[in-house]
Design an enzyme around this catalytic site. Structure first.
Site, PDB file in Angstrom:
ATOM      1  N   ASP A  35     100.909  42.776  52.972  1.00 44.16           N
ATOM      2  CA  ASP A  35      99.860  41.897  54.094  1.00 44.16           C
ATOM      3  C   ASP A  35      98.663  42.307  53.751  1.00 44.16           C
ATOM      4  OD1 ASP A  35     102.294  40.511  54.550  1.00 44.16           O
ATOM      5  OD2 ASP A  35     102.301  41.259  56.458  1.00 44.16           O
ATOM      6  N   ARG A  66      95.925  35.025  56.431  1.00 47.68           N
ATOM      7  CA  ARG A  66      95.363  36.307  55.508  1.00 47.68           C
ATOM      8  C   ARG A  66      94.642  36.063  54.556  1.00 47.68           C
ATOM      9  NH1 ARG A  66      97.743  39.874  58.466  1.00 47.68           N
ATOM     10  NH2 ARG A  66      99.625  39.588  59.474  1.00 47.68           N
ATOM     11  N   LYS A  87      96.751  31.920  63.205  1.00 51.20           N
ATOM     12  CA  LYS A  87      98.030  31.783  63.779  1.00 51.20           C
ATOM     13  C   LYS A  87      98.452  33.482  64.151  1.00 51.20           C
ATOM     14  CE  LYS A  87     101.981  32.798  60.639  1.00 51.20           C
ATOM     15  NZ  LYS A  87     102.623  32.451  58.789  1.00 51.20           N
TER      16      LYS A  87
END
Length: 297
Positions: free
Chosen positions: A186, A258, A283
């Site tokens: 991530d 991201r 989000k």
């Protein structure tokens, strides 16, 4: 979500669709189920959390190589803190019998993945950022993404553990790295943004599964860096970034929060960066652009 839907059906749940939106009905019978680990750790974590309240308990096997493994370890640690016994039958096979889940009073730590963005801002801009309520020291059963601070340290940042937080400071050059980010994927777009500001090339590997996330993250990162003048080579499971003079341009967030956040951080150091689709940051980080204004002031 197909692997999770299939697994829940095999365990006795009723599910009325193959994709969101859908309705799940119980009770969950339990039993034996196999889920793939190569796309996401979230399927395994979801089933482990439901297991103690199933009628027969759960035997879960994670097939293939597990990505983001620290999140499964964190799920198991969370269950054990609540009195749930998790039996490890093999490295990626677990058994949880039917049992109560005990209530606990807990102090929830800050999100290590979210903390990577202000930390990266310190790396690309120079100077110091302090993030409260995040411990950068990796430990079993805690957030795996804290390893991003080790990566920033390897790239030339000073990372200090404070009472109740972490401080990231850069005063010298940023160095390129070669690292397998499979367990902290991530943070990959953010580390890539920092790597674009380094003095030497970087190779970020172990990321093939990120091609099947909110976007094809390898392709989206490569396209974003190229739009700003970056020198990028895509691999099947990673990316090579060779530092080049960057300029302003339009970066497509590709519907991925991201990607939007990582390139917004890079935009603090590169004038004229526009993020197309920046609203997707809501989000996971609704206050993200307020944070950027604070960092830039």
């Amino acid at each position: 979500m197909a692997p999770l839907i299939r697994a829940l059906r095999e365990l006795g749940a009723g599910i009325d669709a193959e994709a969101l939106p859908l309705t799940v009905t119980g009770p969950l019978r339990g039993g034996y189920v196999d889920v793939p680990g190569s796309a996401s750790s979230q399927f395994a974590s979801a089933l482990l959390l439901a297991a103690p309240r199933s009628r027969q308990g759960l035997t879960l096997r994670i097939s293939g190589s597990l990505v983001s493994a620290p999140f499964v370890a964190m799920t198991i640690a969370g269950l054990e803190r609540r009195g749930v016994h998790v039996e490890r039958l093999a490295p990626n096979e677990f058994r949880i019998a039917p049992q109560p889940v005990k209530a606990r009073d807990l102090a929830i730590p800050g999100d290590a993945t979210a903390a990577s963005y202000p930390a990266a801002a310190a790396a690309v801009l120079g100077g110091r950022v302090t993030v409260e309520n995040v411990d950068p020291r990796p430990s079993a059963g805690d957030q795996g993404d804290v390893r991003c601070f080790e990566v920033l340290r390897a790239m030339g940042c000073d990372v200090s553990t404070l009472s109740g937080g972490v401080s990231v400071r850069r005063t010298g050059a940023l160095y390129g790295i070669r690292d397998d980010l499979r367990d902290i994927s991530d943070t990959f777009p953010t580390i890539a943004a920092v790597a674009a500001c380094a003095t030497g090339p970087s190779e970020l590997l172990g990321l093939g599964h990120t091609r099947r996330q909110e976007s094809d993250r390898i392709a989206a990162v490569a396209a974003g860096l190229r739009a700003l003048g970056g020198d990028v080579t895509e691999y099947a499971d990673g990316i090579r970034i060779v530092p080049a003079p960057l300029h302003g341009g339009v970066v497509d967030a590709a519907g991925d929060h991201r990607i939007a956040m990582a390139f917004s951080i890079l935009g603090l150091a590169v004038p004229g960066v526009t993020i197309e689709g920046a609203e997707v940051t809501a989000k996971t980080y609704p206050g993200f652009y307020g944070l950027l204004e604070e960092l830039a002031s």
